[in-house]
Motif scaffolding. Structure first.
Motif, PDB file in Angstrom:
ATOM      1  N   GLY A 149      37.611  36.625  38.950  1.00  0.00           N
ATOM      2  CA  GLY A 149      36.258  36.693  39.519  1.00  0.00           C
ATOM      3  C   GLY A 149      35.452  37.846  38.951  1.00  0.00           C
ATOM      4  O   GLY A 149      34.529  38.344  39.595  1.00  0.00           O
ATOM      5  N   ARG A 150      35.800  38.229  37.724  1.00  0.00           N
ATOM      6  CA  ARG A 150      35.106  39.375  37.149  1.00  0.00           C
ATOM      7  C   ARG A 150      35.085  39.280  35.625  1.00  0.00           C
ATOM      8  O   ARG A 150      36.157  39.155  35.004  1.00  0.00           O
ATOM      9  CB  ARG A 150      35.848  40.639  37.577  1.00  0.00           C
ATOM     10  CG  ARG A 150      35.250  41.902  37.033  1.00  0.00           C
ATOM     11  CD  ARG A 150      36.025  43.092  37.529  1.00  0.00           C
ATOM     12  NE  ARG A 150      35.577  44.293  36.862  1.00  0.00           N
ATOM     13  CZ  ARG A 150      36.127  45.477  36.998  1.00  0.00           C
ATOM     14  NH1 ARG A 150      37.146  45.623  37.819  1.00  0.00           N
ATOM     15  NH2 ARG A 150      35.676  46.528  36.362  1.00  0.00           N
ATOM     16  N   GLN A 151      33.899  39.338  35.054  1.00  0.00           N
ATOM     17  CA  GLN A 151      33.801  39.302  33.598  1.00  0.00           C
ATOM     18  C   GLN A 151      34.421  40.579  33.014  1.00  0.00           C
ATOM     19  O   GLN A 151      34.178  41.670  33.535  1.00  0.00           O
ATOM     20  CB  GLN A 151      32.334  39.224  33.184  1.00  0.00           C
ATOM     21  CG  GLN A 151      32.157  38.777  31.763  1.00  0.00           C
ATOM     22  CD  GLN A 151      31.019  37.774  31.636  1.00  0.00           C
ATOM     23  OE1 GLN A 151      30.118  37.761  32.465  1.00  0.00           O
ATOM     24  NE2 GLN A 151      31.049  36.956  30.607  1.00  0.00           N
TER      25      GLN A 151
ATOM     26  N   ARG B 235      42.925  26.556  46.775  1.00  0.00           N
ATOM     27  CA  ARG B 235      41.716  26.526  47.604  1.00  0.00           C
ATOM     28  C   ARG B 235      41.588  25.153  48.250  1.00  0.00           C
ATOM     29  O   ARG B 235      42.105  24.181  47.747  1.00  0.00           O
ATOM     30  CB  ARG B 235      40.499  26.799  46.715  1.00  0.00           C
ATOM     31  CG  ARG B 235      40.558  28.204  46.187  1.00  0.00           C
ATOM     32  CD  ARG B 235      39.186  28.644  45.705  1.00  0.00           C
ATOM     33  NE  ARG B 235      39.369  29.946  45.092  1.00  0.00           N
ATOM     34  CZ  ARG B 235      39.137  30.183  43.806  1.00  0.00           C
ATOM     35  NH1 ARG B 235      38.651  29.252  43.044  1.00  0.00           N
ATOM     36  NH2 ARG B 235      39.342  31.369  43.310  1.00  0.00           N
TER      37      ARG B 235
ATOM     38  N   ASP C  70      39.246  35.869  33.328  1.00  0.00           N
ATOM     39  CA  ASP C  70      38.024  36.394  33.955  1.00  0.00           C
ATOM     40  C   ASP C  70      37.637  35.527  35.154  1.00  0.00           C
ATOM     41  O   ASP C  70      37.239  36.032  36.200  1.00  0.00           O
ATOM     42  CB  ASP C  70      36.869  36.421  32.944  1.00  0.00           C
ATOM     43  CG  ASP C  70      37.016  37.560  31.947  1.00  0.00           C
ATOM     44  OD1 ASP C  70      38.044  38.259  31.985  1.00  0.00           O
ATOM     45  OD2 ASP C  70      36.096  37.746  31.123  1.00  0.00           O
ATOM     46  N   ARG C  71      37.771  34.211  34.965  1.00  0.00           N
ATOM     47  CA  ARG C  71      37.390  33.303  36.053  1.00  0.00           C
ATOM     48  C   ARG C  71      38.323  33.486  37.249  1.00  0.00           C
ATOM     49  O   ARG C  71      37.879  33.587  38.391  1.00  0.00           O
ATOM     50  CB  ARG C  71      37.453  31.855  35.537  1.00  0.00           C
ATOM     51  CG  ARG C  71      36.987  30.823  36.542  1.00  0.00           C
ATOM     52  CD  ARG C  71      36.503  29.556  35.839  1.00  0.00           C
ATOM     53  NE  ARG C  71      37.549  28.830  35.145  1.00  0.00           N
ATOM     54  CZ  ARG C  71      38.357  27.961  35.737  1.00  0.00           C
ATOM     55  NH1 ARG C  71      38.238  27.709  37.021  1.00  0.00           N
ATOM     56  NH2 ARG C  71      39.273  27.318  35.042  1.00  0.00           N
ATOM     57  N   LEU C  72      39.634  33.579  36.996  1.00  0.00           N
ATOM     58  CA  LEU C  72      40.585  33.719  38.114  1.00  0.00           C
ATOM     59  C   LEU C  72      40.422  35.074  38.810  1.00  0.00           C
ATOM     60  O   LEU C  72      40.599  35.185  40.023  1.00  0.00           O
ATOM     61  CB  LEU C  72      42.023  33.564  37.608  1.00  0.00           C
ATOM     62  CG  LEU C  72      42.415  32.143  37.176  1.00  0.00           C
ATOM     63  CD1 LEU C  72      43.803  32.142  36.536  1.00  0.00           C
ATOM     64  CD2 LEU C  72      42.389  31.182  38.353  1.00  0.00           C
TER      65      LEU C  72
END
Ligand code: SF4
Ligand code: SF4
Length: 254
Positions: free
Chosen positions: A53-55, A116, A49-51
Protein backbone atom coordinates in the motif's frame (compact mmCIF):
# COMPACT_ATOMS: atom_id res chain seq x y z
CA UNK A 1 14.52 0.87 23.12
CA UNK A 2 16.60 -2.03 21.81
CA UNK A 3 19.37 -1.29 24.30
CA UNK A 4 16.79 -0.99 27.08
CA UNK A 5 15.38 -4.44 26.24
CA UNK A 6 18.84 -5.99 25.94
CA UNK A 7 19.71 -4.40 29.28
CA UNK A 8 16.87 -6.40 30.85
CA UNK A 9 18.51 -9.60 29.63
CA UNK A 10 15.98 -10.24 26.89
CA UNK A 11 16.62 -10.96 23.22
CA UNK A 12 15.22 -8.65 20.54
CA UNK A 13 13.49 -9.75 17.36
CA UNK A 14 12.61 -6.82 15.15
CA UNK A 15 9.99 -7.01 12.41
CA UNK A 16 10.53 -4.31 9.81
CA UNK A 17 9.30 -3.17 6.41
CA UNK A 18 12.83 -1.93 5.71
CA UNK A 19 12.26 1.75 6.56
CA UNK A 20 15.17 3.37 8.30
CA UNK A 21 17.63 0.50 7.79
CA UNK A 22 20.62 2.61 6.84
CA UNK A 23 24.07 1.03 6.46
CA UNK A 24 25.02 2.39 9.90
CA UNK A 25 21.86 1.11 11.55
CA UNK A 26 22.31 -2.34 9.95
CA UNK A 27 25.82 -2.52 11.47
CA UNK A 28 24.44 -1.29 14.81
CA UNK A 29 21.82 -4.07 14.76
CA UNK A 30 24.42 -6.67 13.80
CA UNK A 31 26.72 -5.61 16.64
CA UNK A 32 23.85 -6.31 19.08
CA UNK A 33 22.86 -9.54 17.32
CA UNK A 34 19.31 -8.27 16.93
CA UNK A 35 17.20 -10.85 15.12
CA UNK A 36 15.72 -9.17 12.08
CA UNK A 37 12.58 -10.18 10.22
CA UNK A 38 12.13 -8.24 7.00
CA UNK A 39 8.73 -8.20 5.34
CA UNK A 40 8.82 -9.09 1.65
CA UNK A 41 6.00 -10.68 -0.28
CA UNK A 42 7.21 -10.90 -3.86
CA UNK A 43 10.09 -10.30 -6.28
CA UNK A 44 7.81 -8.08 -8.40
CA UNK A 45 8.34 -4.41 -7.34
CA UNK A 46 4.95 -3.22 -8.61
CA UNK A 47 3.14 -6.01 -6.76
CA UNK A 48 5.18 -5.42 -3.60
CA UNK A 49 4.23 -1.73 -3.64
CA UNK A 50 0.60 -2.66 -4.17
CA UNK A 51 0.57 -5.24 -1.34
CA UNK A 52 2.35 -2.84 1.02
CA UNK A 53 0.00 0.00 0.00
CA UNK A 54 2.94 2.29 -0.52
CA UNK A 55 4.86 3.37 -3.59
CA UNK A 56 8.58 2.69 -3.18
CA UNK A 57 8.09 -0.12 -0.65
CA UNK A 58 9.93 -2.63 -2.88
CA UNK A 59 12.94 -0.31 -3.16
CA UNK A 60 13.07 0.12 0.62
CA UNK A 61 13.02 -3.64 1.16
CA UNK A 62 15.72 -4.26 -1.46
CA UNK A 63 18.00 -1.60 0.06
CA UNK A 64 17.42 -2.89 3.58
CA UNK A 65 18.27 -6.44 2.53
CA UNK A 66 21.44 -5.30 0.79
CA UNK A 67 22.57 -3.28 3.83
CA UNK A 68 21.78 -6.06 6.30
CA UNK A 69 23.81 -8.49 4.20
CA UNK A 70 26.70 -6.04 3.98
CA UNK A 71 26.60 -5.78 7.78
CA UNK A 72 26.96 -9.56 8.17
CA UNK A 73 23.40 -10.94 8.14
CA UNK A 74 22.51 -13.79 8.00
CA UNK A 75 25.04 -15.71 10.06
CA UNK A 76 25.05 -18.26 12.88
CA UNK A 77 24.92 -15.42 15.41
CA UNK A 78 22.77 -12.98 13.45
CA UNK A 79 19.39 -14.36 12.48
CA UNK A 80 17.66 -12.93 9.42
CA UNK A 81 14.23 -14.02 8.27
CA UNK A 82 11.96 -12.86 5.51
CA UNK A 83 8.28 -12.78 6.40
CA UNK A 84 5.83 -13.31 3.56
CA UNK A 85 2.09 -13.34 3.55
CA UNK A 86 0.41 -15.96 1.41
CA UNK A 87 -2.13 -14.27 -0.81
CA UNK A 88 -3.58 -14.89 -4.23
CA UNK A 89 -1.28 -12.53 -6.21
CA UNK A 90 1.98 -14.05 -4.90
CA UNK A 91 0.94 -17.73 -4.96
CA UNK A 92 2.79 -18.68 -8.20
CA UNK A 93 6.17 -17.36 -7.04
CA UNK A 94 6.14 -18.65 -3.45
CA UNK A 95 8.14 -21.85 -4.18
CA UNK A 96 10.84 -19.80 -5.93
CA UNK A 97 10.91 -17.24 -3.11
CA UNK A 98 11.13 -20.05 -0.54
CA UNK A 99 14.13 -21.72 -2.27
CA UNK A 100 15.86 -18.37 -2.81
CA UNK A 101 15.71 -17.71 0.93
CA UNK A 102 16.76 -21.21 1.97
CA UNK A 103 19.71 -21.08 -0.45
CA UNK A 104 21.11 -17.95 1.18
CA UNK A 105 20.55 -19.15 4.76
CA UNK A 106 17.76 -16.70 5.47
CA UNK A 107 14.82 -18.16 7.26
CA UNK A 108 11.55 -17.98 5.29
CA UNK A 109 8.42 -17.27 7.35
CA UNK A 110 5.21 -17.60 5.37
CA UNK A 111 1.87 -16.98 6.94
CA UNK A 112 -1.63 -17.45 5.61
CA UNK A 113 -3.83 -14.41 5.92
CA UNK A 114 -7.56 -14.14 5.52
CA UNK A 115 -8.17 -12.87 1.98
CA UNK A 116 -10.13 -9.64 1.68
CA UNK A 117 -13.90 -9.98 1.43
CA UNK A 118 -14.18 -13.24 3.31
CA UNK A 119 -17.58 -14.88 3.46
CA UNK A 120 -18.66 -15.28 7.08
CA UNK A 121 -19.20 -19.01 6.74
CA UNK A 122 -16.39 -20.40 4.65
CA UNK A 123 -17.39 -24.05 4.10
CA UNK A 124 -16.24 -25.04 0.61
CA UNK A 125 -14.37 -21.78 0.19
CA UNK A 126 -11.92 -22.37 -2.73
CA UNK A 127 -9.14 -20.34 -1.10
CA UNK A 128 -8.69 -23.09 1.48
CA UNK A 129 -7.78 -25.54 -1.30
CA UNK A 130 -5.19 -23.12 -2.71
CA UNK A 131 -3.79 -22.59 0.77
CA UNK A 132 -3.44 -26.29 1.44
CA UNK A 133 -1.74 -26.71 -1.96
CA UNK A 134 0.88 -24.07 -1.06
CA UNK A 135 1.62 -25.74 2.28
CA UNK A 136 1.97 -29.13 0.55
CA UNK A 137 4.26 -27.77 -2.18
CA UNK A 138 6.59 -26.03 0.29
CA UNK A 139 6.58 -29.08 2.55
CA UNK A 140 7.66 -31.26 -0.38
CA UNK A 141 10.41 -28.80 -1.41
CA UNK A 142 11.79 -28.70 2.12
CA UNK A 143 11.74 -32.48 2.48
CA UNK A 144 13.25 -33.33 -0.91
CA UNK A 145 15.67 -30.46 -1.39
CA UNK A 146 16.69 -29.39 2.11
CA UNK A 147 16.05 -32.49 4.25
CA UNK A 148 13.65 -30.60 6.51
CA UNK A 149 10.61 -32.53 7.60
CA UNK A 150 7.50 -30.94 9.06
CA UNK A 151 3.76 -31.37 8.99
CA UNK A 152 1.37 -28.99 7.29
CA UNK A 153 -0.95 -26.97 9.50
CA UNK A 154 -1.99 -23.31 9.40
CA UNK A 155 -1.20 -20.49 9.82
CA UNK A 156 2.61 -20.69 9.52
CA UNK A 157 4.41 -22.77 6.91
CA UNK A 158 6.63 -25.30 8.71
CA UNK A 159 5.88 -23.75 12.07
CA UNK A 160 3.01 -23.00 14.41
CA UNK A 161 1.72 -20.12 16.48
CA UNK A 162 1.65 -20.66 20.21
CA UNK A 163 2.15 -17.01 21.09
CA UNK A 164 -0.88 -16.87 23.32
CA UNK A 165 0.92 -19.07 25.80
CA UNK A 166 3.48 -16.38 26.56
CA UNK A 167 2.87 -13.17 24.63
CA UNK A 168 0.70 -10.14 24.04
CA UNK A 169 0.94 -6.99 21.93
CA UNK A 170 1.51 -3.45 23.21
CA UNK A 171 0.90 -0.79 20.56
CA UNK A 172 2.73 2.54 20.29
CA UNK A 173 -0.20 4.24 22.03
CA UNK A 174 -0.10 1.78 24.93
CA UNK A 175 -3.09 -0.35 24.02
CA UNK A 176 -2.72 -4.02 24.82
CA UNK A 177 -4.23 -6.72 22.61
CA UNK A 178 -3.61 -10.49 22.50
CA UNK A 179 -1.83 -10.24 19.12
CA UNK A 180 -1.98 -8.45 15.77
CA UNK A 181 -4.90 -10.61 14.67
CA UNK A 182 -7.00 -10.66 17.85
CA UNK A 183 -7.51 -6.91 17.95
CA UNK A 184 -9.58 -6.88 21.14
CA UNK A 185 -8.38 -4.06 23.45
CA UNK A 186 -7.53 -5.46 26.88
CA UNK A 187 -6.34 -2.26 28.55
CA UNK A 188 -3.75 0.48 28.24
CA UNK A 189 -0.38 0.60 29.97
CA UNK A 190 -0.81 4.35 30.55
CA UNK A 191 -3.60 3.63 33.04
CA UNK A 192 -2.72 0.12 34.31
CA UNK A 193 0.44 -1.93 34.60
CA UNK A 194 1.02 -4.60 32.01
CA UNK A 195 1.08 -7.12 34.84
CA UNK A 196 -2.43 -6.08 35.98
CA UNK A 197 -3.77 -6.31 32.44
CA UNK A 198 -2.24 -9.74 31.81
CA UNK A 199 -3.32 -11.17 35.15
CA UNK A 200 -6.93 -9.97 35.00
CA UNK A 201 -7.84 -10.34 31.32
CA UNK A 202 -10.44 -13.08 30.75
CA UNK A 203 -9.57 -13.03 27.05
CA UNK A 204 -5.93 -13.90 27.72
CA UNK A 205 -7.08 -16.52 30.22
CA UNK A 206 -9.29 -18.09 27.51
CA UNK A 207 -6.44 -18.05 25.02
CA UNK A 208 -3.86 -19.47 27.44
CA UNK A 209 -6.25 -22.30 28.30
CA UNK A 210 -7.29 -22.89 24.72
CA UNK A 211 -7.44 -26.67 25.15
CA UNK A 212 -10.45 -26.20 27.42
CA UNK A 213 -12.04 -23.22 25.66
CA UNK A 214 -11.50 -23.61 21.91
CA UNK A 215 -14.51 -24.67 19.86
CA UNK A 216 -15.49 -26.84 16.91
CA UNK A 217 -13.03 -28.93 14.92
CA UNK A 218 -10.01 -27.37 16.63
CA UNK A 219 -11.19 -28.67 20.00
CA UNK A 220 -11.16 -32.34 19.02
CA UNK A 221 -8.38 -32.22 16.46
CA UNK A 222 -5.54 -34.73 16.90
CA UNK A 223 -3.09 -31.82 16.59
CA UNK A 224 -4.76 -29.73 19.26
CA UNK A 225 -2.04 -30.26 21.87
CA UNK A 226 0.34 -28.19 19.78
CA UNK A 227 -1.93 -26.20 17.49
CA UNK A 228 -4.79 -23.74 17.74
CA UNK A 229 -4.48 -22.47 14.17
CA UNK A 230 -4.69 -18.70 13.96
CA UNK A 231 -6.85 -17.10 16.61
CA UNK A 232 -6.56 -13.86 14.63
CA UNK A 233 -8.13 -15.44 11.56
CA UNK A 234 -10.90 -16.91 13.74
CA UNK A 235 -11.59 -13.50 15.29
CA UNK A 236 -11.39 -11.47 12.08
CA UNK A 237 -13.56 -13.87 10.07
CA UNK A 238 -16.11 -15.10 12.63
CA UNK A 239 -15.95 -12.50 15.41
CA UNK A 240 -15.16 -15.28 17.92
CA UNK A 241 -11.51 -15.68 18.91
CA UNK A 242 -12.27 -19.21 20.17
CA UNK A 243 -13.92 -20.46 16.96
CA UNK A 244 -12.19 -23.13 14.87
CA UNK A 245 -9.64 -21.64 12.50
CA UNK A 246 -11.75 -20.98 9.38
CA UNK A 247 -8.64 -21.14 7.18
CA UNK A 248 -7.71 -24.67 8.23
CA UNK A 249 -8.63 -27.28 5.64
CA UNK A 250 -9.40 -29.76 8.45
CA UNK A 251 -12.33 -27.55 9.42
CA UNK A 252 -13.73 -27.85 5.88
CA UNK A 253 -13.53 -31.59 5.30
CA UNK A 254 -16.87 -32.70 3.90
S1 SF4 B 1 -2.96 -16.08 16.40
FE1 SF4 B 1 -2.21 -13.96 16.30
S2 SF4 B 1 0.03 -14.15 16.60
FE2 SF4 B 1 -0.75 -16.19 16.06
S3 SF4 B 1 -0.51 -16.33 13.83
FE3 SF4 B 1 -2.59 -15.62 14.22
S4 SF4 B 1 -2.47 -13.37 14.13
FE4 SF4 B 1 -0.36 -14.15 14.39
S1 SF4 C 1 -8.29 -28.08 13.03
FE1 SF4 C 1 -7.42 -26.50 14.39
S2 SF4 C 1 -6.05 -27.62 15.76
FE2 SF4 C 1 -6.43 -28.95 13.98
S3 SF4 C 1 -4.75 -28.54 12.56
FE3 SF4 C 1 -6.47 -27.19 12.00
S4 SF4 C 1 -6.08 -25.28 13.09
FE4 SF4 C 1 -4.78 -26.86 14.07
Amino acid sequence: MIDFILGLGMAVEMFTNGSGISADFARWLYARRVRVVLKMNTFDPALQDRLAGRQGAAGLIASALERLKAAGYPSDEAFLAISTIICRPNLPELPHLWCWLRDQASRPISKSLPPRAVPTRTRGFPWIRHLRGVFETLCQIDRERYGRVWEIQPPLVGNRCLRHQFSCLVTASGNVTPCVGVTLPLGNIRTQTLQQIIQTSPVLEDLRNYRQTIKGTCRNCEKADGCYGCRGAAYQITGDYLASDPLCWRCHAS
